[in-house]
Design a protein around this motif. Structure first.
Motif, PDB file in Angstrom:
ATOM      1  N   VAL A   1     -33.721  -3.641  -0.548  1.00  0.00           N
ATOM      2  CA  VAL A   1     -33.996  -3.806  -1.862  1.00  0.00           C
ATOM      3  C   VAL A   1     -32.686  -3.630  -2.706  1.00  0.00           C
ATOM      4  O   VAL A   1     -32.771  -4.384  -3.919  1.00  0.00           O
ATOM      5  N   HIS A   2     -31.692  -2.953  -2.709  1.00  0.00           N
ATOM      6  CA  HIS A   2     -30.609  -3.205  -3.498  1.00  0.00           C
ATOM      7  C   HIS A   2     -29.864  -4.350  -3.789  1.00  0.00           C
ATOM      8  O   HIS A   2     -28.842  -4.687  -4.703  1.00  0.00           O
TER       9      HIS A   2
ATOM     10  N   GLN B   1     -37.934 -11.441   0.435  1.00  0.00           N
ATOM     11  CA  GLN B   1     -38.736 -11.713   1.648  1.00  0.00           C
ATOM     12  C   GLN B   1     -38.278 -10.875   2.852  1.00  0.00           C
ATOM     13  O   GLN B   1     -38.925 -10.278   3.610  1.00  0.00           O
ATOM     14  N   ALA B   2     -36.830 -10.623   2.803  1.00  0.00           N
ATOM     15  CA  ALA B   2     -36.368  -9.641   3.828  1.00  0.00           C
ATOM     16  C   ALA B   2     -36.817  -8.141   3.604  1.00  0.00           C
ATOM     17  O   ALA B   2     -37.177  -7.684   4.643  1.00  0.00           O
ATOM     18  N   ALA B   3     -36.827  -7.669   2.272  1.00  0.00           N
ATOM     19  CA  ALA B   3     -37.202  -6.418   2.036  1.00  0.00           C
ATOM     20  C   ALA B   3     -38.948  -6.246   2.337  1.00  0.00           C
ATOM     21  O   ALA B   3     -39.212  -5.305   3.126  1.00  0.00           O
ATOM     22  N   ALA B   4     -39.681  -7.217   2.114  1.00  0.00           N
ATOM     23  CA  ALA B   4     -40.836  -7.178   2.287  1.00  0.00           C
ATOM     24  C   ALA B   4     -41.080  -7.272   3.944  1.00  0.00           C
ATOM     25  O   ALA B   4     -42.102  -6.626   4.176  1.00  0.00           O
ATOM     26  N   ALA B   5     -40.631  -8.149   4.489  1.00  0.00           N
ATOM     27  CA  ALA B   5     -40.716  -8.026   5.852  1.00  0.00           C
ATOM     28  C   ALA B   5     -40.512  -6.694   6.649  1.00  0.00           C
ATOM     29  O   ALA B   5     -41.012  -6.492   7.653  1.00  0.00           O
ATOM     30  N   ASP B   6     -39.352  -6.153   6.094  1.00  0.00           N
ATOM     31  CA  ASP B   6     -38.834  -4.827   6.730  1.00  0.00           C
ATOM     32  C   ASP B   6     -40.091  -3.650   6.507  1.00  0.00           C
ATOM     33  O   ASP B   6     -40.117  -2.739   7.431  1.00  0.00           O
TER      34      ASP B   6
END
Length: 100
Positions: free
Chosen positions: A29-30, A78-83
């Motif tokens: 997120v950061h 996209q990476a944060a959402a996928a996690d």
């Protein structure tokens, strides 16, 4: 100013949720471009004393809607959402215009 509010339901294993959230998810997120501020709060009660429907609330602040959309739509977002599926299911996400 705009914010993305994420409301996480009570997980089956709060220790596992907290460990993943703080060690893996929050660092992702950061990395969001345009992110101005992050607020994380554990939900401890409701005004009427009933069981809270949520366990954790996260608020991500951006200068404007375009910054929010760009940050969430880019590779970091996209990476944060996928996690999210790695530690929670059924999170509620709200985009809010901050008025005061």
């Amino acid at each position: 100013m705009y914010k993305l509010t994420v409301l996480y339901p009570l997980p089956a294993d709060t220790a596992a949720f907290d460990a993943h959230y703080s060690a893996v998810h929050l660092p992702l997120v950061h990395e969001l471009p345009g992110l101005l501020r992050v607020e994380v709060a554990h939900v401890v009660a409701t005004p009427d004393g009933s069981t809270p429907p949520y366990y954790l609330m996260t608020e991500l602040y951006f200068a404007d809607i375009e910054s929010l959309q760009a940050g969430m739509g880019g590779p970091q977002g996209q990476a944060a959402a996928a996690d999210m599926s790695n530690f929670s299911s059924g999170a509620t996400m709200l985009v809010c215009a901050v008025t005061s």
